[in-house]
Design an enzyme around this catalytic site. Structure first.
Site, PDB file in Angstrom:
ATOM      1  N   SER A   1       0.696  30.333 -12.919  1.00 38.29           N
ATOM      2  CA  SER A   1      -0.367  29.333 -12.800  1.00 38.29           C
ATOM      3  C   SER A   1      -1.731  29.731 -13.344  1.00 38.29           C
ATOM      4  O   SER A   1      -2.624  28.895 -13.398  1.00 38.29           O
ATOM      5  CB  SER A   1      -0.533  28.923 -11.346  1.00 38.29           C
ATOM      6  OG  SER A   1       0.472  28.010 -11.022  1.00 38.29           O
TER       7      SER A   1
ATOM      8  N   SER B   1      -0.710  25.734 -12.183  1.00 38.67           N
ATOM      9  CA  SER B   1      -1.462  24.880 -11.286  1.00 38.67           C
ATOM     10  C   SER B   1      -2.974  25.088 -11.336  1.00 38.67           C
ATOM     11  O   SER B   1      -3.708  24.255 -10.822  1.00 38.67           O
ATOM     12  CB  SER B   1      -0.974  25.113  -9.855  1.00 38.67           C
ATOM     13  OG  SER B   1      -1.184  26.463  -9.480  1.00 38.67           O
TER      14      SER B   1
ATOM     15  N   LYS C   1     -10.722  28.287  -7.740  1.00 38.17           N
ATOM     16  CA  LYS C   1      -9.660  27.316  -7.458  1.00 38.17           C
ATOM     17  C   LYS C   1      -9.751  26.906  -5.993  1.00 38.17           C
ATOM     18  O   LYS C   1     -10.089  27.727  -5.126  1.00 38.17           O
ATOM     19  CB  LYS C   1      -8.317  27.985  -7.755  1.00 38.17           C
ATOM     20  CG  LYS C   1      -7.088  27.095  -7.644  1.00 38.17           C
ATOM     21  CD  LYS C   1      -5.862  27.881  -8.115  1.00 38.17           C
ATOM     22  CE  LYS C   1      -4.579  27.086  -8.072  1.00 38.17           C
ATOM     23  NZ  LYS C   1      -3.435  27.848  -8.640  1.00 38.17           N
TER      24      LYS C   1
HETATM   25  N1  GLN Z   1       4.540  26.231 -11.998  1.00 35.13           N
HETATM   26  C1  GLN Z   1       5.015  27.130 -10.989  1.00 35.13           C
HETATM   27  C2  GLN Z   1       5.369  26.351  -9.744  1.00 35.13           C
HETATM   28  O1  GLN Z   1       5.233  25.191  -9.758  1.00 35.13           O
HETATM   29  C3  GLN Z   1       4.039  28.206 -10.738  1.00 35.13           C
HETATM   30  C4  GLN Z   1       3.026  27.876  -9.755  1.00 35.13           C
HETATM   31  C5  GLN Z   1       2.083  28.985  -9.498  1.00 35.13           C
HETATM   32  O2  GLN Z   1       2.061  30.005 -10.197  1.00 35.13           O
HETATM   33  N2  GLN Z   1       1.282  28.796  -8.475  1.00 35.13           N
HETATM   34  O3  GLN Z   1       5.785  26.906  -8.765  1.00 35.13           O
END
Ligand code: GLN
Length: 483
Positions: A180, A156, A81
């Site tokens: 994410s 994400s 990532k």
């Molecule tokens: N969807 C969650 C957020 O927007 C989790 C993001 C993540 O785990 N980095 O914060």
């Protein structure tokens, strides 16, 4: 181009490279071709690190030929990532504000992968600074789900999930703050792990919410997932929150044909869960029960508060962590006559809408007069959530929940409604708040043939149990020809 590449697991590639069945450079060429074709169509990559990959593959082949030892991921293509630093290539976090930033060092996770013989093929697309659940908040454009391109891959870590699901690489790493890795794994039909907090070093992972951030792997099956975790976990002197834990051999998946006692938190299978999702989870549970695993109902009374608590704490920490992107130290600078105007312009041009929303919310809950009402209160409830889990794990080995309330949704569905988007994390965020490990595994398909993810949640450093349970489920699904 290696014909059977499509079906090779990470373990098979490493074994084949070691035994000279394949050359690492051929595997690498195949992976790069796919990265430039399928990867491009899906918009899964922000950078393809072709030159590095070729160099690494050549080095592995040379070692194999000269009989030198090679690591457990010898010749295995891996994607990272784009919030995990890799020397000499941009790390963008999918944000305009990091334009031009190239880290001068490797994240510990990246370093360990290279030492294990992995071939790093690229940096994957993501929601800007890991904020989002659909990979639509990327400065580099959305990433598509390889299962159906009008759908989101989740977020994400959407690019990492798309890379593995499209079989560009057998392994990819994402990051977790609130789901994410697990949610994209469930949307793309993969296995994904959020380790115990402190399981994998955060050194070189760009911070979002430091008290929850963890790197996590994605793979097509449990064995590869365990291998991916095993290769990078463990104490690192560069990260004081990494834990010196005696990790067992995570690849020992079957020797303990263990019968588990699973807890089913009743708060997680009520309203708001899609019918198809619920049905698939219930069928999987029934199958586990038939094989002699025990299932009991339990309660996590504070879990319905997790989303509210998560978005207070995550945004508070983000507002502090992201203060460093000011036009002076990293990446983008919008010139101005006055210093403050330079900060203002850089940050207003450099950050996207969601990131700004989080910074404003986070700043608000930390400001004098609101700190006690929001931030402090959220920390208190976070502790209650952690204790709920602690009590549950006195009665059961692991918990089972859906990974997400829905399957992959259409691009554009939730972009204008941030609250609906935030609800994607309802089942995943509790584990991040409590610092405990959780794994998403495929458990079936909806009538539209979209994958459904089942989540196992474990006690601190219960990863070995998570892998064993996921493997048990995978074997059942294979026998029943579901997978
Ligand atoms: N969807 C969650 C957020 O927007 C989790 C993001 C993540 O785990 N980095 O914060």
């Amino acid at each position: 181009m290696i014909k059977e590449y499509h079906n090779l697991t990470a373990r098979e590639i490493a074994a084949g490279v070691k035994s000279r069945k394949f050359r690492a450079v051929e595997i690498c060429r195949t992976a790069l071709e796919k990265a430039f074709s399928a990867g491009k169509n899906l918009n899964a990559f922000i950078t393809v690190t072709a030159e590095l990959a070729q160099r690494q593959a050549e080095a592995i082949d040379a070692r194999v030929i000269s009989g030198e030892p090679v690591g457990p991921l010898a010749g295995v293509p891996v994607a990272l990532k784009d919030n995990i630093c890799l020397t000499g290539y941009p790390t963008t976090c999918a944000s305009h504000i990091l334009d031009g930033f190239t880290p001068p060092y490797d994240a510990t996770c990246a370093r360990r992968l290279c030492n294990a013989g992995a071939v790093i093929i690229g940096k994957t697309n993501m929601d800007e600074f890991a904020m989002g659940s659909s990979n639509e908040n990327s400065y580099y454009g959305p990433c598509a789900n390889p299962i159906r391109e009008d759908l989101v891959p989740g977020g994400s870590s959407g690019g990492s999930a798309a890379t593995v699901a499209a079989r560009i690489a057998p392994l990819a790493y994402g990051s977790e703050t609130g789901g994410s890795v697990r949610q994209p794994a469930s949307f793309c039909g993969l296995c994904g792990l959020k380790p115990t907090y402190g399981g994998i070093s955060r050194y070189g992972l760009v911070a979002f919410a430091s008290s929850m951030d963890q790197i996590g792997p994605l793979a097509r099956n449990t064995e590869d997932l365990a291998l991916a975790y095993q290769t990078v976990c463990g104490r690192d002197e560069h990260d004081s929150t990494s834990v010196a834990f005696e990790h067992p051999d995570y690849l020992n998946l079957t020797s303990v044909e263990r019968k588990f006692r699973f807890g089913l938190p009743m708060e997680f299978l009520g309203e708001g869960v899609d019918r198809d999702v619920k049905q698939n989870i219930e069928t999987a549970i029934e199958q586990l029960r038939k094989r002699g695993h025990e299932i009991i109902n339990i309660s996590l009374p504070h879990s319905p508060l997790a989303i509210a608590v998560y978005y207070v704490i995550a945004d508070a920490e983000a507002s502090s962590n992201l203060a460093r992107f000011d036009g002076v130290r990293y990446g983008l600078r919008e010139e101005a006559e006055e210093l403050e105007e330079m900060y203002r312009r850089t940050r207003s041009q450099g950050f996207g809408a969601e990131v700004k929303r989080r910074i404003m919310l986070g700043t608000y809950v930390l400001s004098a007069g609101y700190y006690d009402a929001y931030y402090y209160k959220a920390q208190q409830v976070r502790e209650l959530i952690r204790r709920d889990f602690e009590q549950a794990f006195q009665k059961v080995d692991l918990l089972i929940t859906p990974t997400a309330p829905t399957v992959a949704f259409s691009r554009g569905d939730k972009v204008s409604d941030p609250l609906a988007m935030y609800l994607s994390d309802i089942f995943t965020a509790p584990a991040n708040l409590a610092g405990i490990p959780a794994l998403s595994a495929p458990c079936g398909f909806t009538s539209e043939k979209l994958p459904v993810g089942l989540q196992f949640i474990g006690p601190p450093f219960g990863e070995a149990m998570l892998f064993q349970a996921s493997y048990a489920l995978e074997m059942i699904l294979k026998e029943n020809a579901v997978l």
